[in-house]
Design a protein around this motif. Structure first.
Motif, short mmCIF file in Angstrom:
data_model
loop_
_atom_site.label_atom_id
_atom_site.label_comp_id
_atom_site.label_asym_id
_atom_site.label_seq_id
_atom_site.Cartn_x
_atom_site.Cartn_y
_atom_site.Cartn_z
N LYS A 87 0.83 -1.23 0.03
CA LYS A 87 -0.07 0.19 -0.04
C LYS A 87 0.80 1.20 -0.08
CE LYS A 87 -4.07 2.28 0.63
NZ LYS A 87 -5.10 2.19 -0.44
N LEU A 121 -6.06 -12.13 -2.47
CA LEU A 121 -7.32 -11.41 -2.27
C LEU A 121 -7.27 -10.44 -1.24
CD1 LEU A 121 -10.27 -11.67 -2.67
CD2 LEU A 121 -10.43 -13.64 -0.93
N MET A 142 -8.41 -6.62 -1.86
CA MET A 142 -9.23 -5.94 -1.10
C MET A 142 -8.97 -4.53 -0.37
SD MET A 142 -11.27 -8.94 0.94
CE MET A 142 -12.16 -7.97 1.99
N LEU A 143 -7.53 -4.85 -0.16
CA LEU A 143 -6.94 -3.41 0.60
C LEU A 143 -6.21 -2.56 -0.20
CD1 LEU A 143 -5.79 -5.38 3.79
CD2 LEU A 143 -7.76 -3.98 3.62
N HIS A 196 -8.15 -2.75 -4.92
CA HIS A 196 -9.61 -2.58 -5.13
C HIS A 196 -10.16 -3.12 -6.51
CE1 HIS A 196 -9.36 -0.66 -1.25
NE2 HIS A 196 -8.70 0.26 -1.65
N PHE A 197 -9.34 -4.02 -7.02
CA PHE A 197 -9.99 -4.61 -8.31
C PHE A 197 -10.08 -6.14 -7.99
CE2 PHE A 197 -8.52 -6.47 -12.60
CZ PHE A 197 -10.02 -6.44 -13.06
N ILE A 198 -10.94 -6.56 -7.56
CA ILE A 198 -11.02 -7.96 -6.80
C ILE A 198 -10.66 -9.18 -7.88
CG2 ILE A 198 -12.36 -9.81 -5.62
CD1 ILE A 198 -11.79 -7.14 -4.18
N GLY A 199 -9.89 -10.00 -7.61
CA GLY A 199 -9.43 -11.16 -8.37
C GLY A 199 -8.15 -11.02 -9.25
N PHE A 200 -7.82 -9.82 -9.37
CA PHE A 200 -6.35 -9.83 -10.22
C PHE A 200 -5.15 -10.33 -9.65
CE2 PHE A 200 -2.74 -7.65 -11.99
CZ PHE A 200 -2.64 -7.97 -13.21
N CYS A 239 -5.11 -11.92 -6.97
CA CYS A 239 -5.39 -13.52 -6.77
C CYS A 239 -4.85 -14.38 -7.89
CB CYS A 239 -6.96 -13.71 -6.76
SG CYS A 239 -7.81 -13.31 -5.27
N PHE A 240 -5.33 -13.64 -9.07
CA PHE A 240 -4.73 -14.38 -10.28
C PHE A 240 -3.36 -14.76 -10.47
CE2 PHE A 240 -3.98 -14.36 -14.92
CZ PHE A 240 -4.50 -15.47 -15.31
N ILE A 275 -5.21 -9.34 -19.18
CA ILE A 275 -6.20 -8.88 -18.35
C ILE A 275 -5.70 -7.24 -18.26
CG2 ILE A 275 -7.02 -8.82 -16.11
CD1 ILE A 275 -6.48 -11.75 -16.12
N SER A 307 -10.37 -16.86 -9.22
CA SER A 307 -9.79 -15.75 -9.57
C SER A 307 -10.45 -15.22 -10.88
CB SER A 307 -8.18 -15.97 -9.86
OG SER A 307 -7.62 -16.36 -8.51
N ILE A 345 -12.45 -11.82 -11.24
CA ILE A 345 -12.06 -10.56 -12.17
C ILE A 345 -13.29 -10.12 -13.04
CG2 ILE A 345 -10.71 -10.03 -14.03
CD1 ILE A 345 -8.54 -11.54 -12.73
N ASN A 383 -16.46 -8.27 -11.48
CA ASN A 383 -15.97 -7.10 -10.71
C ASN A 383 -17.30 -6.09 -10.27
OD1 ASN A 383 -13.43 -5.69 -9.26
ND2 ASN A 383 -13.00 -7.64 -10.42
N THR A 441 -9.24 -0.50 4.78
CA THR A 441 -7.96 0.40 4.33
C THR A 441 -8.15 1.96 5.02
OG1 THR A 441 -8.26 -0.70 2.08
CG2 THR A 441 -6.96 1.14 2.33
#
Lengths: 162, 278
Positions: A20, A61, A65-66, A69-73, A75-76, A121, B25, B29, B32, B48
């Motif tokens: 962060k 994840l 989240m923190l 703020h683009f959920i999944g990327f 993670c992937f 992506i 995942s 994506i 979203n 946050t």
């Protein structure tokens, strides 16, 4: 094992908080070092592929989240990083992979591959794929590898830089 | 069948979990904009925000410390500035008084700035940045807007040394205005002057003005020296003991005038003639 997991959780939280901070203060042209991915590679090299993949998903994840703020990327990318770096895991030579210069080049290779796989992506909607490749794939790989080397010099086994 | 599945899973569990997590995942994506994903985003944003607020508090704590240091430094600078302003006001007041003196004085005045002070072992001198090149001579009286400062004791081309009234060797003929009594002003104790040779019969009070006497051959008469702060009679002493508060503040004097005073020669000539007739 429980003790190690607690240590990894603390390390993971620290890397996310640091991520962060780096995103805000150390990003160069929106390219920031991926400390969370370095953390995933580290745990994968120390504990194996399965641990790395699962850890990559959870840490990714939390980071999404923190931080992003683009959920999944993340993670992937984290799952990919854990999976790829897991191939370098050697149960009998954990320190050799995770605490020597091997960590730096393994990180560089893993990052390059994960960022390359994640390129579609990242570059969604962009016409100039090569620009995105240079900026994000190469940029992130180089910038993060520099941090990987710093971590090795700070945390590494000084007499075993292979 | 079950054993085969179990063996397959144990062999390929890394790949299976990898594929599963990768699929999740990718699903996240692609979803979203989904409400569940938005819920995760919102939870992340709230967390946050809390974290950043906490970090901000910590940063503020350290910033407060450095800001406090900056304020202390600023305070010191302002105190220095206030002191300088105070000095400037003092200087301004002195210069105003001197300007007033110059417009009323019939004696030519040479203005000079005080460039040095020395007060040690009963000696008390001022150095002025004017000298013989400006027409200053040894023995010239020195005044400022408040009153008599002293007498020029030595002169060089560009500088002159002034023996102030506080010097142990300073002697000036003085006069008590109210009591119409003459005496001698010399240095006293604690930055004060003492007036001697004033007979006990004179009525001297605290607050009486002391000025230069007509008897003085060094300074013109009527220049304020100070005011009487104490006058006492001691048994067996035919003279009063008089303490005088000098009119000039010698500790903060910035500038002064040298008076190009020439004592009237007529009286001296008459005296000489009178002595010659005898």
């Amino acid at each position: 094992m429980t003790k190690r997991i607690i240590v990894y959780i603390i390390l993971g939280v620290m890397s996310i908080l640091l991520q962060k901070f780096l995103d805000n203060f150390a990003s160069l042209g929106s390219v920031a070092p991926q400390l969370v991915i370095l953390f995933v590679i580290y745990i994968s090299l120390r504990e194996g592929q399965l641990f790395g993949v699962t850890g990559g998903f959870i840490a990714g994840l939390a980071n999404d989240m923190l931080v992003t703020h683009f959920i999944g990327f993340t993670c992937f990318v984290g799952v990919l990083a854990g999976f790829i770096s897991g191939f370098f895991y050697r149960e009998s030579e954990v320190d050799l992979a995770a605490r020597t210069l091997n960590f730096a080049w393994i990180s560089a290779v893993t990052l390059f591959l994960t960022e390359l796989i994640a390129l579609p992506i990242v570059a969604a909607g962009e016409l100039n794929y090569f620009y995105v490749f240079l900026k994000f794939t190469i940029g992130t790989t180089v910038y993060t590898s520099v941090f990987a080397m710093i971590i090795v010099f700070v945390n590494g086994k000084k007499n075993r830089y292979v | 069948m079950f054993t085969w599945i179990s063996e397959f899973f144990s062999l390929a569990k890394n790949y299976i979990i990898f594929a599963l997590l990768l699929a999740i995942s990718l699903f996240m994506i692609s979803a979203n904009d989904n409400n569940y994903t938005k819920g995760l985003q919102a939870a992340g944003l709230v967390t946050t925000a809390y974290l950043e607020t906490g970090v901000q508090h910590i940063v503020d704590y350290f910033l407060l410390s450095s800001r406090n240091k900056e304020l202390l430094k600023e305070n010191a600078r302002l105190i220095d500035l206030a002191a300088q302003t105070h000095l400037a006001l003092d200087e301004n007041e002195q210069l105003r008084q001197m300007l007033n003196l110059k417009s009323h004085s019939t004696t030519p005045l040479v203005p000079g700035s005080v460039v040095g002070r020395s007060s040690d072992g009963g000696r008390n001198f001022l150095t002025l940045d004017i000298g013989s090149d400006d027409g200053v001579h040894v023995g010239d009286p020195v005044v400022n807007g408040s009153g008599l400062v002293g007498i020029v004791s030595s002169v060089s081309g560009r500088f002159s040394l002034v023996r102030t009234l506080l010097d142990a060797d300073s002697r000036i003929a003085a006069r008590l205005v109210n009591a119409t009594a003459d005496g001698l002003i010399e240095a006293g104790s604690y930055g004060e002057l003492k007036m001697s040779n004033v007979a006990r019969r004179h009525d001297v009070k605290k607050g009486d003005i002391v000025e230069t006497s007509t008897l003085s051959s060094l300074v013109p008469p009527g220049i304020v020296i100070g005011i009487v702060s104490r006058a006492t009679d001691k048994p067996g002493n035919i003279f009063k003991e008089i303490t005088v508060q000098p009119a000039v503040d010698f500790s903060s004097i910035f500038a002064a005038f040298v008076m190009q005073y020439k004592p009237p020669t007529a009286a001296a000539t008459l005296e000489k003639e009178a002595i010659g007739k005898k």
